[in-house]
Design a protein around this motif. Structure first.
Motif, PDB file in Angstrom:
ATOM      1  N   HIS A  34       0.716  -1.369   0.059  1.00  0.00           N
ATOM      2  CA  HIS A  34      -0.042  -0.023   0.028  1.00  0.00           C
ATOM      3  C   HIS A  34       0.836   1.226  -0.076  1.00  0.00           C
ATOM      4  O   HIS A  34       1.711   1.199   0.688  1.00  0.00           O
ATOM      5  CB  HIS A  34      -0.802   0.173   1.218  1.00  0.00           C
ATOM      6  N   HIS A  35       0.524   2.416  -0.920  1.00  0.00           N
ATOM      7  CA  HIS A  35       1.275   3.481  -0.952  1.00  0.00           C
ATOM      8  C   HIS A  35       0.627   4.797  -0.907  1.00  0.00           C
ATOM      9  O   HIS A  35      -0.789   4.718  -0.981  1.00  0.00           O
ATOM     10  CB  HIS A  35       2.227   3.210  -2.191  1.00  0.00           C
ATOM     11  N   GLY A  36       1.027   5.867  -0.703  1.00  0.00           N
ATOM     12  CA  GLY A  36       0.410   7.027  -0.796  1.00  0.00           C
ATOM     13  C   GLY A  36       0.270   7.778  -1.836  1.00  0.00           C
ATOM     14  O   GLY A  36       0.180   6.902  -3.003  1.00  0.00           O
ATOM     15  N   ASP A  37      -0.141   8.917  -2.013  1.00  0.00           N
ATOM     16  CA  ASP A  37      -0.479   9.720  -3.217  1.00  0.00           C
ATOM     17  C   ASP A  37       0.516  10.289  -3.824  1.00  0.00           C
ATOM     18  O   ASP A  37       0.617  10.567  -5.103  1.00  0.00           O
ATOM     19  CB  ASP A  37      -1.741  10.862  -2.796  1.00  0.00           C
ATOM     20  N   ASP A 206      -0.680   9.512 -15.983  1.00  0.00           N
ATOM     21  CA  ASP A 206      -1.239   8.823 -14.847  1.00  0.00           C
ATOM     22  C   ASP A 206      -1.875   7.467 -15.244  1.00  0.00           C
ATOM     23  O   ASP A 206      -2.696   7.571 -16.295  1.00  0.00           O
ATOM     24  CB  ASP A 206      -2.278   9.587 -14.266  1.00  0.00           C
ATOM     25  N   VAL A 207      -1.261   6.298 -14.747  1.00  0.00           N
ATOM     26  CA  VAL A 207      -1.718   5.261 -15.240  1.00  0.00           C
ATOM     27  C   VAL A 207      -2.476   4.130 -14.052  1.00  0.00           C
ATOM     28  O   VAL A 207      -2.495   4.826 -12.794  1.00  0.00           O
ATOM     29  CB  VAL A 207      -0.675   4.354 -15.761  1.00  0.00           C
ATOM     30  N   LEU A 208      -2.933   3.061 -14.450  1.00  0.00           N
ATOM     31  CA  LEU A 208      -3.525   2.230 -13.448  1.00  0.00           C
ATOM     32  C   LEU A 208      -2.948   2.024 -12.353  1.00  0.00           C
ATOM     33  O   LEU A 208      -3.686   2.074 -11.422  1.00  0.00           O
ATOM     34  CB  LEU A 208      -3.817   0.814 -14.287  1.00  0.00           C
ATOM     35  N   ALA A 209      -1.644   1.658 -12.192  1.00  0.00           N
ATOM     36  CA  ALA A 209      -0.907   1.207 -11.204  1.00  0.00           C
ATOM     37  C   ALA A 209       0.097   2.426 -11.003  1.00  0.00           C
ATOM     38  O   ALA A 209       1.094   2.567 -11.679  1.00  0.00           O
ATOM     39  CB  ALA A 209       0.120  -0.061 -10.917  1.00  0.00           C
ATOM     40  N   PRO A 210      -0.252   3.692 -10.185  1.00  0.00           N
ATOM     41  CA  PRO A 210       0.644   4.728 -10.244  1.00  0.00           C
ATOM     42  C   PRO A 210       2.133   4.369 -10.371  1.00  0.00           C
ATOM     43  O   PRO A 210       2.503   3.907  -9.222  1.00  0.00           O
ATOM     44  CB  PRO A 210       0.263   5.735  -9.218  1.00  0.00           C
ATOM     45  N   HIS A 211       2.814   5.049 -11.106  1.00  0.00           N
ATOM     46  CA  HIS A 211       4.497   5.061 -11.468  1.00  0.00           C
ATOM     47  C   HIS A 211       4.828   6.407 -11.787  1.00  0.00           C
ATOM     48  O   HIS A 211       3.993   6.986 -12.494  1.00  0.00           O
ATOM     49  CB  HIS A 211       4.949   3.982 -12.334  1.00  0.00           C
ATOM     50  N   PRO A 212       6.034   6.885 -11.515  1.00  0.00           N
ATOM     51  CA  PRO A 212       6.418   8.072 -12.374  1.00  0.00           C
ATOM     52  C   PRO A 212       6.578   7.933 -13.950  1.00  0.00           C
ATOM     53  O   PRO A 212       7.570   6.910 -14.290  1.00  0.00           O
ATOM     54  CB  PRO A 212       7.780   8.404 -11.670  1.00  0.00           C
ATOM     55  N   LEU A 213       5.768   8.324 -14.763  1.00  0.00           N
ATOM     56  CA  LEU A 213       5.848   8.093 -16.004  1.00  0.00           C
ATOM     57  C   LEU A 213       5.654   9.498 -16.844  1.00  0.00           C
ATOM     58  O   LEU A 213       4.951  10.426 -16.156  1.00  0.00           O
ATOM     59  CB  LEU A 213       4.844   7.210 -16.517  1.00  0.00           C
ATOM     60  N   ALA A 214       6.242   9.605 -17.926  1.00  0.00           N
ATOM     61  CA  ALA A 214       6.415  11.099 -18.521  1.00  0.00           C
ATOM     62  C   ALA A 214       6.510  10.964 -20.011  1.00  0.00           C
ATOM     63  O   ALA A 214       7.062  10.232 -20.586  1.00  0.00           O
ATOM     64  CB  ALA A 214       7.368  12.005 -17.718  1.00  0.00           C
ATOM     65  N   THR A 215       6.073  12.009 -20.744  1.00  0.00           N
ATOM     66  CA  THR A 215       6.415  12.391 -22.350  1.00  0.00           C
ATOM     67  C   THR A 215       7.531  13.511 -22.045  1.00  0.00           C
ATOM     68  O   THR A 215       7.365  14.349 -21.562  1.00  0.00           O
ATOM     69  CB  THR A 215       5.338  12.721 -22.820  1.00  0.00           C
ATOM     70  N   LEU A 216       8.616  13.339 -22.889  1.00  0.00           N
ATOM     71  CA  LEU A 216       9.802  14.151 -22.769  1.00  0.00           C
ATOM     72  C   LEU A 216       9.919  14.534 -24.230  1.00  0.00           C
ATOM     73  O   LEU A 216       9.777  13.944 -25.189  1.00  0.00           O
ATOM     74  CB  LEU A 216      11.179  13.463 -22.491  1.00  0.00           C
ATOM     75  N   HIS A 217      10.110  15.715 -24.578  1.00  0.00           N
ATOM     76  CA  HIS A 217      10.127  16.583 -25.476  1.00  0.00           C
ATOM     77  C   HIS A 217      11.943  17.250 -25.807  1.00  0.00           C
ATOM     78  O   HIS A 217      12.259  17.542 -24.618  1.00  0.00           O
ATOM     79  CB  HIS A 217       9.441  17.810 -25.824  1.00  0.00           C
TER      80      HIS A 217
END
Length: 388
Positions: A34-37, A206-217
């Motif tokens: 279990h993890h926080g926000d 923001d995805v189903l199981a929150p992880h740090p994800l990003a689009t980079l330019h």
């Protein structure tokens, strides 16, 4: 308690068995499903914690602060399986330290290895692997990001998306086209520090199981000449060689999720009343548990065979890694889904472990080669006579 008898298999030595036991005890004391926000803060904290405990030393070679002379796939797999049983986010944090520096470990210069690998092993630097683009997911060779010669260095333009650790990484291993040959030809790898001018974190995903994800330019991002990683024009092969090492570990993480789901379902079956007995006494439940055990056991055999082939005879294991990832991820989806079904309404209730597992397990059938891609890899190897 997850089944540990697989550690007696001949795929492992005593060092692997000690690793599995020590890490399992550490996870039980230090981790939670279990993890926080604030997922960014949690990932940073987990990387630091894993580094302090010494587990990230398995992500780099011994000459740069690691444990083994070369990356040991069985150790990486045991760690990912164990972490995944206890915390999907901890597994993610560990995996990206390995994947985000794997190309450096395999193809970097001595200067690049000495600069980037030791702080990764200590949990002081967060790594990322930037291959996927908005218009090229499974067809990674169709990338359009370019790196053109510019003075003594390179000028980069383009975009990457669904980049794990995007926005919190200290460096990215970036793949870009340095020539105009079609497909995989003309792709090169680069090391990009997160503070490079022209690098923009354009979107957090923001995805189903929150992880740090990003689009980079990348807009006229200028890199020095020594940012080139490996040989010019060999970047796609370097990316695939890196994935050959770490794809097996995706299967291992899936196995960890499946083992935890099986444990939770077994405990539920024994405790939940159904009429005059328990769920465990019901033939339908027993059949479901048998199928879950079958998926777990066959996945474990495929995962650790693939790791053994890479580590001991030193064979390239593209086919075996594809088999392991495909079966383990598909099987874990079935096992977790069956566990949710056995919990009934509680199975989709926030706070239940099986609900968390249901969200954690889904992406593994997509990243580092979707299931459909693994089937192509397996079929081509079979038709070419590999393993026959």
């Amino acid at each position: 308690m997850a089944d540990r008898t697989f550690l007696d298999w001949p795929f492992f030595d005593d060092g692997h068995r000690r690793l599995a036991d020590d890490l399992d005890a550490w996870c039980a004391a230090e981790l939670s499903h279990h993890h926080g926000d604030d997922v960014d803060a949690e990932c940073r904290a987990l990387v630091a914690k894993l580094g302090r405990a010494g587990w990230l030393r398995y992500c780099v070679p011994a000459a740069y602060g690691g444990v083994h002379e070369q990356l040991d796939v069985r150790s990486l797999s045991l760690i990912r399986e164990t972490l995944a049983r206890h915390s999907g986010l901890a597994d993610f944090a560990f995996a990206m330290q390995g994947l985000g520096t794997g190309t450096i470990s395999l193809f970097g210069t001595e200067e690049q290895k000495a600069r980037y690998l030791p702080p990764v092993a200590r949990g002081e630097r967060i790594a990322a692997f930037a291959l996927t683009e908005p218009g090229s997911g499974s067809d990674a060779a169709a990338m359009t990001t370019t790196a053109e010669p510019h003075g003594d260095g390179w000028r980069v333009n383009g975009a990457k998306t669904y980049i794990s650790n995007g926005g919190i990484a200290n460096h990215y291993v970036l793949f870009a086209r340095t020539g105009y040959a079609p497909g995989a030809k003309g792709v090169s790898a680069f090391i990009v520090d997160a503070d490079a001018r022209g690098l923009e974190v354009a979107e957090r995903i923001d995805v189903l199981a929150p992880h740090p994800l990003a689009t980079l330019h990348f807009r006229d991002m200028v890199l020095p000449g020594d940012a080139l990683l490996g040989e010019r024009g060999r970047g796609f092969a370097e990316a695939m060689a890196t994935l050959d090492v770490f794809r097996t570990t995706v299967g291992a993480a899936s196995l960890g999720f499946a083992r935890r789901a099986l444990d939770e379902a077994t405990a539920r079956a024994r405790a939940r009343r159904l009429g005059a007995g328990t769920l465990a006494e019901n033939a339908v439940t027993q059949a479901r548990l048998a199928d879950m055990v079958l998926d777990v056991e066959t996945a474990a055999l495929l995962v650790y065979r693939a790791g053994w082939l890479r580590d001991v005879p030193g064979r390239r294991n593209t086919r075996e890694a594809a088999l392991a990832k495909l079966h383990a991820t598909d099987g874990a989806q079935r096992v977790v889904d069956a566990a949710v079904q056995m919990f009934g309404g509680d199975g989709v209730r926030r706070g239940e472990v099986v609900e968390s597992l249901y969200r954690d397990v889904r992406a593994l059938r997509i990243y580092e080669g979707a299931s459909e891609v693994q089937r192509v890899v397996i079929a081509r190897a079979h038709l070419a006579g590999d393993g026959a």
